[in-house]
Every structure is written in C-alpha cells, then in structure tokens.
Design a protein around this motif. Structure first.
Motif, PDB file in Angstrom:
ATOM      1  N   GLU A 148      51.136 -92.604 -46.698  1.00 51.84           N
ATOM      2  CA  GLU A 148      51.084 -92.757 -48.218  1.00 51.84           C
ATOM      3  C   GLU A 148      50.886 -91.546 -49.114  1.00 51.84           C
ATOM      4  N   GLU A 149      50.235 -90.579 -48.648  1.00 51.02           N
ATOM      5  CA  GLU A 149      50.197 -89.395 -49.468  1.00 51.02           C
ATOM      6  C   GLU A 149      51.187 -88.300 -49.089  1.00 51.02           C
ATOM      7  N   VAL A 150      51.369 -88.075 -47.999  1.00 48.59           N
ATOM      8  CA  VAL A 150      52.548 -87.088 -47.553  1.00 48.59           C
ATOM      9  C   VAL A 150      53.937 -87.983 -47.477  1.00 48.59           C
ATOM     10  N   GLY A 151      53.920 -89.287 -47.110  1.00 46.50           N
ATOM     11  CA  GLY A 151      55.208 -89.805 -47.301  1.00 46.50           C
ATOM     12  C   GLY A 151      55.980 -89.783 -45.950  1.00 46.50           C
ATOM     13  N   PHE A 152      55.387 -89.398 -44.950  1.00 44.22           N
ATOM     14  CA  PHE A 152      55.964 -89.633 -43.485  1.00 44.22           C
ATOM     15  C   PHE A 152      56.337 -90.850 -43.247  1.00 44.22           C
ATOM     16  N   SER A 153      57.436 -91.124 -42.420  1.00 45.23           N
ATOM     17  CA  SER A 153      57.723 -92.429 -41.848  1.00 45.23           C
ATOM     18  C   SER A 153      56.852 -92.683 -40.879  1.00 45.23           C
ATOM     19  N   ALA A 154      56.807 -93.995 -40.205  1.00 40.91           N
ATOM     20  CA  ALA A 154      55.942 -94.125 -39.324  1.00 40.91           C
ATOM     21  C   ALA A 154      56.196 -93.303 -37.930  1.00 40.91           C
ATOM     22  N   ASP A 155      57.364 -92.914 -37.429  1.00 46.39           N
ATOM     23  CA  ASP A 155      57.746 -92.303 -36.385  1.00 46.39           C
ATOM     24  C   ASP A 155      57.348 -90.865 -36.894  1.00 46.39           C
ATOM     25  N   GLU A 156      57.726 -90.523 -38.030  1.00 45.80           N
ATOM     26  CA  GLU A 156      57.203 -88.771 -38.191  1.00 45.80           C
ATOM     27  C   GLU A 156      55.611 -88.717 -38.150  1.00 45.80           C
ATOM     28  N   ALA A 157      54.794 -89.788 -38.604  1.00 43.40           N
ATOM     29  CA  ALA A 157      53.449 -89.637 -38.636  1.00 43.40           C
ATOM     30  C   ALA A 157      52.885 -89.746 -37.231  1.00 43.40           C
ATOM     31  N   SER A 158      53.601 -90.496 -36.341  1.00 36.80           N
ATOM     32  CA  SER A 158      53.276 -90.855 -34.981  1.00 36.80           C
ATOM     33  C   SER A 158      53.490 -89.397 -34.074  1.00 36.80           C
ATOM     34  N   THR A 159      54.544 -88.668 -34.565  1.00 39.55           N
ATOM     35  CA  THR A 159      55.018 -87.485 -33.890  1.00 39.55           C
ATOM     36  C   THR A 159      53.876 -86.437 -34.299  1.00 39.55           C
ATOM     37  N   PHE A 160      53.612 -86.465 -35.490  1.00 39.43           N
ATOM     38  CA  PHE A 160      52.648 -85.255 -36.019  1.00 39.43           C
ATOM     39  C   PHE A 160      51.148 -85.501 -35.238  1.00 39.43           C
ATOM     40  N   LEU A 161      50.642 -86.724 -35.020  1.00 37.48           N
ATOM     41  CA  LEU A 161      49.425 -86.936 -34.653  1.00 37.48           C
ATOM     42  C   LEU A 161      49.539 -86.575 -32.947  1.00 37.48           C
ATOM     43  N   ALA A 162      50.468 -86.802 -32.516  1.00 38.85           N
ATOM     44  CA  ALA A 162      50.781 -86.506 -31.078  1.00 38.85           C
ATOM     45  C   ALA A 162      50.861 -85.182 -30.709  1.00 38.85           C
ATOM     46  N   GLN A 163      51.389 -84.420 -31.721  1.00 39.42           N
ATOM     47  CA  GLN A 163      51.249 -82.954 -31.570  1.00 39.42           C
ATOM     48  C   GLN A 163      49.896 -82.424 -31.547  1.00 39.42           C
ATOM     49  N   GLY A 164      48.998 -82.946 -32.991  1.00 40.07           N
ATOM     50  CA  GLY A 164      47.830 -82.625 -33.030  1.00 40.07           C
ATOM     51  C   GLY A 164      46.833 -82.915 -31.772  1.00 40.07           C
ATOM     52  N   MET A 165      47.029 -84.051 -31.084  1.00 38.62           N
ATOM     53  CA  MET A 165      46.477 -84.632 -29.791  1.00 38.62           C
ATOM     54  C   MET A 165      46.818 -83.389 -28.711  1.00 38.62           C
TER      55      MET A 165
END
Length: 209
Positions: free
Chosen positions: A146-163
């Motif tokens: 909502e704040e960044v505006g990532f798509s669900a796939d983009e958000a998922s990729t970012f979280l995976a990289q963080g993990m």
C-alpha cells in the motif's frame, strides 16, 4: 599549585533516567535474543550485557516474555522507520527498491535486530509472541503493497531477499568470505553496494552476540 579559588571539583556523572535505562536494556535484549534465541536467553544474560542487575530487569519488564516482546517491538519500529525514511527520500538518485533494500542492510549495524525478528517468525506457536510476530509480518506486507506500491510478486520477492539476508547474518557467513568462493559469490550478489559495510559490522562466529 592550584589556589582554592580556582580549584574545581569533578563533575558527577549524570544518572540515567528510567527511560534511558530501559532503552539500554532493550538494546542489550535485541543483541542477546538475536544471538541465542528466545529459549536460549535468560533475563540474567540480558542484565549482564546491559550492565544492570537481573532483579532490575524483572522489575522493569516483569518476565522474559515481556522483555522479548519489547525487543521485538523495538526491532519492528526501527525496521519500519528505516523503510519509511527511505520511501520519503525523494532527493536520492537511487530507485526506490534499492533505497529500501539499502535501508534494510544498514540495520545490520543494530546488533541482533534481524535475528530477533527471525526468531520471532519461528515462534508462531507461542500464545503471545506468535500473534505479535504475525501482526508485524502482515504490517510489513501491507507497507510494501500500500505505501510502496509494490505488486504482490514484487513484495514477495523483496521479503524473500530479506529472509535470505537474515539467514546469512544469522549463520555468520562473513567468517567464510575470504576462504570459500561460494560464500564470496553469494555475499557479493546479495550486497553489491554494501559489502564493505557488511564485512565490517556483521557479527562473527567467535562473538557472543
């Protein structure tokens, strides 16, 4: 010889306020919980790291559970503040995903923060910590969507990289950077612009936390 009129007395050290002492204990708790996990940490461990007595820690926080929740909340607050600062940095010439990613990596300087969050993700069955961890994780997802505006796939990729970064820090892979080409390649890939900083501040295997 100093005359009585010019002789000065040593300035007494300023006594820390209860809020400052609480922050000091929470910072120590983040470091210790991050290194040893919830089950492997005692309030006495945190008290020693903070330079206070164990009864004082218990008096302020009541229990190890409450102390962990305070460490988790502080870690989450620092994480979201760093993300929002990166989001608001319109003057930067870096793309938004890079700014947020760099902000996440910058938090390695807060000893134990990434690992305290990781330990919380593993405590889903805990009746108190589990719900708190799920709420924080959902809040991070909502921020990206909502704040960044990532798509669900983009958000998922970012979280995976963080993990992945969390795993690397927790395993203290930095120890093998100079001796294992596989680890060197992995770290160079994950930290293309922040590798010198990571090599400098990431915890080592021989460090207690």
């Amino acid at each position: 010889m100093v005359s009585p009129s010019t002789k000065t007395s040593p300035v007494p050290a300023r006594r820390m306020s209860s809020d400052e002492r609480r922050e000091q204990i929470v910072a120590a708790a983040i470091a210790i919980f991050g290194a040893r996990g919830y089950e492997g940490t005692t309030t006495d461990d945190v008290a020693r790291a903070a330079g206070v007595s164990q009864p004082y820690v218990v008096r302020l926080f009541g229990s190890k559970e409450s102390l962990f929740l305070a460490a988790l909340a502080a870690s989450s607050d620092a994480l979201m503040a760093a993300f929002r600062d990166a989001l608001a940095d319109q003057a930067s010439d870096r793309e938004l995903p890079q700014r947020i990613g760099d902000a996440y990596i910058q938090l390695v300087s807060v000893r134990g923060l990434h690992q305290t969050l990781s330990h919380a993700w593993l405590l889903g069955s805990h009746p108190v910590i589990g719900p708190a961890a799920r709420t924080i994780f959902a809040d991070v997802w909502q921020f990206f969507r909502e704040e960044v505006g990532f798509s669900a796939d983009e958000a998922s990729t970012f979280l995976a990289q963080g993990m992945l970064i969390n795993v690397m820090i927790g395993m203290r892979l930095v120890d093998d950077y100079d001796t294992d080409a596989r680890i060197a390649e992995l770290m160079q890939t994950c930290f293309p612009s922040k590798l010198p900083q990571i090599l400098d501040v990431a915890p080592r295997a021989d460090e207690p936390w």
